[in-house]
Design an enzyme around this catalytic site. Structure first.
Site, PDB file in Angstrom:
ATOM      1  N   LYS A 153       0.886  -1.159   0.000  1.00 56.01           N
ATOM      2  CA  LYS A 153       0.000   0.000   0.000  1.00 56.01           C
ATOM      3  C   LYS A 153       0.926   1.211   0.000  1.00 56.01           C
ATOM      4  O   LYS A 153       1.466   1.586   1.043  1.00 56.01           O
ATOM      5  CB  LYS A 153      -0.916   0.009   1.227  1.00 56.01           C
ATOM      6  CG  LYS A 153      -2.011   1.098   1.182  1.00 56.01           C
ATOM      7  CD  LYS A 153      -1.462   2.450   1.564  1.00 56.01           C
ATOM      8  CE  LYS A 153      -2.507   3.555   1.372  1.00 56.01           C
ATOM      9  NZ  LYS A 153      -1.905   4.890   1.264  1.00 56.01           N
ATOM     10  N   HIS A 154       1.140   1.787  -1.172  1.00 51.82           N
ATOM     11  CA  HIS A 154       2.043   2.930  -1.266  1.00 51.82           C
ATOM     12  C   HIS A 154       1.255   4.225  -1.025  1.00 51.82           C
ATOM     13  O   HIS A 154       0.017   4.232  -1.041  1.00 51.82           O
ATOM     14  CB  HIS A 154       2.705   2.971  -2.640  1.00 51.82           C
ATOM     15  CG  HIS A 154       4.124   3.456  -2.618  1.00 51.82           C
ATOM     16  ND1 HIS A 154       4.580   4.363  -1.684  1.00 51.82           N
ATOM     17  CD2 HIS A 154       5.195   3.168  -3.423  1.00 51.82           C
ATOM     18  CE1 HIS A 154       5.851   4.603  -1.902  1.00 51.82           C
ATOM     19  NE2 HIS A 154       6.258   3.895  -2.944  1.00 51.82           N
ATOM     20  N   GLY A 205       6.363   5.729   8.173  1.00 49.88           N
ATOM     21  CA  GLY A 205       5.462   6.874   8.075  1.00 49.88           C
ATOM     22  C   GLY A 205       5.416   7.666   9.365  1.00 49.88           C
ATOM     23  O   GLY A 205       6.380   7.696  10.137  1.00 49.88           O
ATOM     24  N   GLU A 227       8.767   2.173  11.359  1.00 53.76           N
ATOM     25  CA  GLU A 227       9.783   3.224  11.277  1.00 53.76           C
ATOM     26  C   GLU A 227       9.033   4.528  11.130  1.00 53.76           C
ATOM     27  O   GLU A 227       8.435   4.804  10.089  1.00 53.76           O
ATOM     28  CB  GLU A 227      10.716   2.961  10.090  1.00 53.76           C
ATOM     29  CG  GLU A 227      12.011   3.762  10.149  1.00 53.76           C
ATOM     30  CD  GLU A 227      11.889   5.123   9.493  1.00 53.76           C
ATOM     31  OE1 GLU A 227      11.615   6.112  10.225  1.00 53.76           O
ATOM     32  OE2 GLU A 227      12.035   5.193   8.279  1.00 53.76           O
ATOM     33  N   LEU A 228       9.070   5.346  12.194  1.00 57.07           N
ATOM     34  CA  LEU A 228       8.137   6.465  12.292  1.00 57.07           C
ATOM     35  C   LEU A 228       8.803   7.833  12.306  1.00 57.07           C
ATOM     36  O   LEU A 228       8.308   8.768  12.918  1.00 57.07           O
ATOM     37  CB  LEU A 228       7.267   6.295  13.553  1.00 57.07           C
ATOM     38  CG  LEU A 228       6.528   4.956  13.645  1.00 57.07           C
ATOM     39  CD1 LEU A 228       5.730   4.884  14.938  1.00 57.07           C
ATOM     40  CD2 LEU A 228       5.615   4.763  12.448  1.00 57.07           C
ATOM     41  N   CYS A 261      13.406  11.044   7.023  1.00 55.99           N
ATOM     42  CA  CYS A 261      13.290  10.709   8.445  1.00 55.99           C
ATOM     43  C   CYS A 261      14.633  10.810   9.140  1.00 55.99           C
ATOM     44  O   CYS A 261      14.702  11.152  10.324  1.00 55.99           O
ATOM     45  CB  CYS A 261      12.695   9.311   8.610  1.00 55.99           C
ATOM     46  SG  CYS A 261      13.600   8.025   7.732  1.00 55.99           S
TER      47      CYS A 261
END
Length: 451
Positions: A153-154, A205, A227-228, A261
């Site tokens: 799901k991009h 995200g 990974e936020l 990020c």
């Protein structure tokens, strides 16, 4: 209907019809059917196909790079660099996955005992727009080499890149169902996660997105890797090589128009070198070429969406109201945001506390090593930190005092296929890349045999 828009000129690029429930279920069923075959392929078979992916990436770099640049505004030279890194990743896992997943024999009182690493099944990835190819590849390549299959799901804004990725794997010779792009929006993610075919989820995200995915996966007891994002600190001690450090810090903050990020978002300077460092740094910022992301010499392009530029502007303005000083930049024109430097930033200001996802850096000073470490750790994020000093013995003593998932000395934080990538705190949990990453979506199985 999902639309993609060129953020540089606002022109519509394409429209994609969203998968309805029936189409979505069919895609998942095909993935599951393929997994039952793929899991029993040899490492050599998998590696040969992955190496073919690397060849195709290099062959079609110009096409793929332009797609990324059009969809999210990445400067074209940086789009090409992203693709080369993807090819490198493919080669790394093609050559190392078998060894990373071989049985580990353990001496016990049994006749034989060992640990095996076996695939889980269909793994779902929820990926962001800022590195449209790299973020996906660092998930799907190790997943496939481990014997899993993946569904993607991009981000809706880079759906064209997602479709090209699916075509890439098919052209390389992967059977249908090994890697499938789901043409869905965020509202459909919960439905997919809860589908019994999905065995695990990985997300890169925002904190809200990560919390939502983790909660949904947790409700049906499925593994997640998150990974936020980060609020990385660049710590410059008084003995640092100023010219080299300025060059590194510029790249750490402003590459990909600051939309990373692992970008160095907080610049922590020893007070004794603040003046000479800032003179060099501001000169370098002013020299960054801003413009059309399709031009070869453009370093700062357009931000991916206007609303993201507005959010960054609001963080800046709130911090200025609290006493931060605007040294350079600060102007926004729709999705364009000038490379910006704020000084006299305190730890209570928004640009220090929150993730500034764009070309803005917050500068804070410190007096002692202890104060520097306190400032580094005064963040809910924990993805990475860079320490700049010629005293490597001191740097190594400071490493365990920094709570982030990575510490780089005299270098910007970056990802490398052979090193684990991930954070602490609200930067998430789990690891990608290296042998740690490929094992995340494996059943770590204990096997005991007695005679």
């Amino acid at each position: 209907m999902i639309q993609t828009i060129n953020p540089y000129n606002g022109e519509k690029l394409a429209e994609y019809t969203e998968d309805n429930s029936r189409t979505l279920q069919k895609k998942l069923e095909i993935a599951q059917q393929q997994y039952e075959k793929w899991r029993f392929t040899s490492y050599d078979q998998r590696a040969q196909l992955i190496l073919e992916v690397a060849k195709l990436i290099r062959k079609k770099t110009d096409k793929y790079a332009m797609q990324m640049t059009l969809e999210m505004g990445k400067p074209i030279s940086q789009s090409r660099s992203e693709l080369e890194k993807c090819a490198w990743l493919c080669e790394y896992y093609a050559h190392n996955a078998e060894q990373q997943l071989e049985n580990e024999y353990v001496k016990t009182d049994h006749f034989k005992s060992y640990v095996s690493y076996e695939p889980l099944g269909v793994v779902m990835a929820v990926m962001p727009w800022n590195y449209p190819f790299w973020q996906v590849m660092r998930f799907i390549v190790p997943a496939l080499m481990a014997g899993n299959v993946g569904v993607l799901k991009h981000a809706s804004s880079v759906m064209g890149s997602a479709q090209l990725l699916q075509e890439l794997f098919l052209e390389a010779g992967f059977p249908k169902g090994c890697f499938t792009n789901l043409i869905i929006g965020s509202k459909a993610v919960e439905q997919v996660i809860k589908n019994p075919i999905i065995k695990a989820v990985t997300l890169t995200g925002s904190k809200p997105a990560g919390s939502a995915v983790a909660a949904t996966a947790g409700s049906v007891i499925k593994k997640t890797v998150l990974e936020l994002g980060g609020n990385n600190a660049l710590v410059v001690f008084k003995d640092a090589d100023l010219e080299k450090t300025v060059e590194t810090c510029i790249a750490a903050r402003y590459q990909n128009t600051g939309q990373s990020c692992i970008a160095g978002k907080r610049l922590l300077l020893h007070e004794d070198i603040t003046a000479p460092f800032m003179e060099l740094f501001i000169k370098a910022v002013k020299g960054l070429k801003i413009g059309d992301p399709q031009q070869e010499d453009t370093y700062i392009g357009v931000m991916s969406r206007e609303d993201l530029a507005i959010e960054l502007e609001e963080l800046m303005n709130r911090s200025i109201e609290m006493g931060a000083k605007l040294m350079v930049g600060g102007n926004r024109d729709k999705a364009f945001f000038e490379p910006t430097v704020l000084t006299q930033v305190t730890s209570e200001m928004p640009v220090f506390k929150e993730e500034t996802f764009g070309p803005l850096i917050a500068v804070t000073t410190f007096k002692t090593d202890d104060e520097a470490v306190q400032l580094v750790n005064k963040s809910e994020f924990g993805l990475g930190v860079s320490l700049f000093t010629q005293d490597l013995e001191k740097a190594q003593k400071l490493v365990p005092r920094c709570s982030d998932g990575a510490v780089f000395v005299n270098a910007k934080v970056s990802s490398h296929p052979a090193l684990p990538f991930g954070g602490t705190g609200i930067s998430g949990y789990g690891r990608e890349l290296s042998h740690f990453g490929i094992r995340e979506f494996c059943n770590v199985k204990t096997v005991v045999i007695d005679s």
